[in-house]
Write an enzyme that holds these catalytic residues in place. Sequence first.
Site, PDB file in Angstrom:
ATOM      1  N   CYS A  56     -21.215  27.003 -61.284  1.00 27.74           N
ATOM      2  CA  CYS A  56     -20.677  28.025 -62.184  1.00 27.74           C
ATOM      3  C   CYS A  56     -21.683  28.371 -63.284  1.00 27.74           C
ATOM      4  O   CYS A  56     -21.701  29.501 -63.768  1.00 27.74           O
ATOM      5  CB  CYS A  56     -19.358  27.560 -62.794  1.00 27.74           C
ATOM      6  SG  CYS A  56     -19.411  25.929 -63.553  1.00 27.74           S
ATOM      7  N   HIS A  93     -16.866  23.927 -66.410  1.00 28.16           N
ATOM      8  CA  HIS A  93     -16.804  25.318 -65.961  1.00 28.16           C
ATOM      9  C   HIS A  93     -17.404  26.250 -67.010  1.00 28.16           C
ATOM     10  O   HIS A  93     -17.136  26.110 -68.206  1.00 28.16           O
ATOM     11  CB  HIS A  93     -15.351  25.730 -65.678  1.00 28.16           C
ATOM     12  CG  HIS A  93     -15.230  27.149 -65.193  1.00 28.16           C
ATOM     13  ND1 HIS A  93     -15.835  27.600 -64.039  1.00 28.16           N
ATOM     14  CD2 HIS A  93     -14.577  28.221 -65.720  1.00 28.16           C
ATOM     15  CE1 HIS A  93     -15.560  28.867 -63.865  1.00 28.16           C
ATOM     16  NE2 HIS A  93     -14.802  29.282 -64.873  1.00 28.16           N
ATOM     17  N   ASN A 131     -15.663  36.088 -65.026  1.00 30.72           N
ATOM     18  CA  ASN A 131     -15.399  34.732 -64.549  1.00 30.72           C
ATOM     19  C   ASN A 131     -15.609  34.684 -63.036  1.00 30.72           C
ATOM     20  O   ASN A 131     -15.025  35.480 -62.285  1.00 30.72           O
ATOM     21  CB  ASN A 131     -13.961  34.337 -64.904  1.00 30.72           C
ATOM     22  CG  ASN A 131     -13.720  32.837 -64.749  1.00 30.72           C
ATOM     23  OD1 ASN A 131     -14.397  32.167 -63.968  1.00 30.72           O
ATOM     24  ND2 ASN A 131     -12.756  32.323 -65.484  1.00 30.72           N
TER      25      ASN A 131
END
Length: 356
Positions: free
Chosen positions: A6, A112, A127
């Site tokens: 991520c 994250h 995202n």
Amino acid sequence: QEGSLCAQHCLNNLLQGEYFSPVELSSIAQQLDEEERMRMAEGGVSSEEYRTFLQQQPSVNMDDSGFFSIQVISNALKVWGLELILFNSPEYQRLGIDPINEKSFICNYKEHWFTVRKLGKQWFNLNSLLMGPELISDTYLALFLAQLQQEGYSIFVVKGDLPDCEADQLLQMIRVQQMQRPKLIGEEAAQSRDQRLPRSDVDQAIEASHPFDGTGMLDEDEENFQRALALSRQEIDMEDEEADLRRAIQLSMQGSRRSELSGSLPQNVPQSSHSSQTDSLSSEELRRRRQAYFEKQQQQLQQQDQTPNQQEKAPLSSSTPEACPGGDMSEEDMLQAAMNMSLESVRNHLNSEEEK
């Protein structure tokens, strides 16, 4: 999103291009680890702190899952002349800058990372867990960031000039409208999988027993329910009135019986003795005494109607003999007379009670 990379997706979404690969970020992480090892060795390679540092995981800036630390991201952005400042730090809060006047933010919670960036004249949540960009209005941006902070996110403001990108140039000329929020990756697949799964007997039974969604009964059912309640109350009231009427009739019959018995008994018998005897008499004995009383009254009426000229014959010329007024009474007349006497006795009894 591939694996747990991520941080890589966060950087590339911020810069709007494939600028960083996992290998390049791993190289930055290893360089940071070596610099930290050299600083720890300055205190002596035989020191307790240095041995503890070496016994830890191979790297504190990355792991096998693809996670990279904030130090790796910060060093990667320095290549582009960009700097990260903690959003809720006293240093930034003293500047009093409205979030809408910034260009981009990097958000982190546990392992994250994701980017919130302004493209053209609109803000987007980039995202990597979403199926696509999520539009954020200018009025909702501050609330969105505050909500992330309450959920435990660390937010960093990206300072510096971002490289030009095609999306930013296009959105400078047009504005987009988003009718529906993009779903999470895997959410649509999970919903379709749940729809394909056969429902169990228990689920079907629960659905059958609860045909509505819990919002309440329909108007028609509620009206019928209220009508049933009203009828139930009326029946209860009628039952109460009937019970009261039966009790009143029973008391009246008891009063008439006591009055009749008091008339048939000798006058010199005390009233208290009469009451106790009446209470002890059975229904059969009361019936027999009433019948004897009626027979006695009938005999007295017959004797009064008989006169000395009873033996005279009626004229023979009469085609139909006239009914003698003093003749025998019919059963209907006797019953009417008995009822009149009973009512008279009840009235006398009530009058005597009122006088007391």
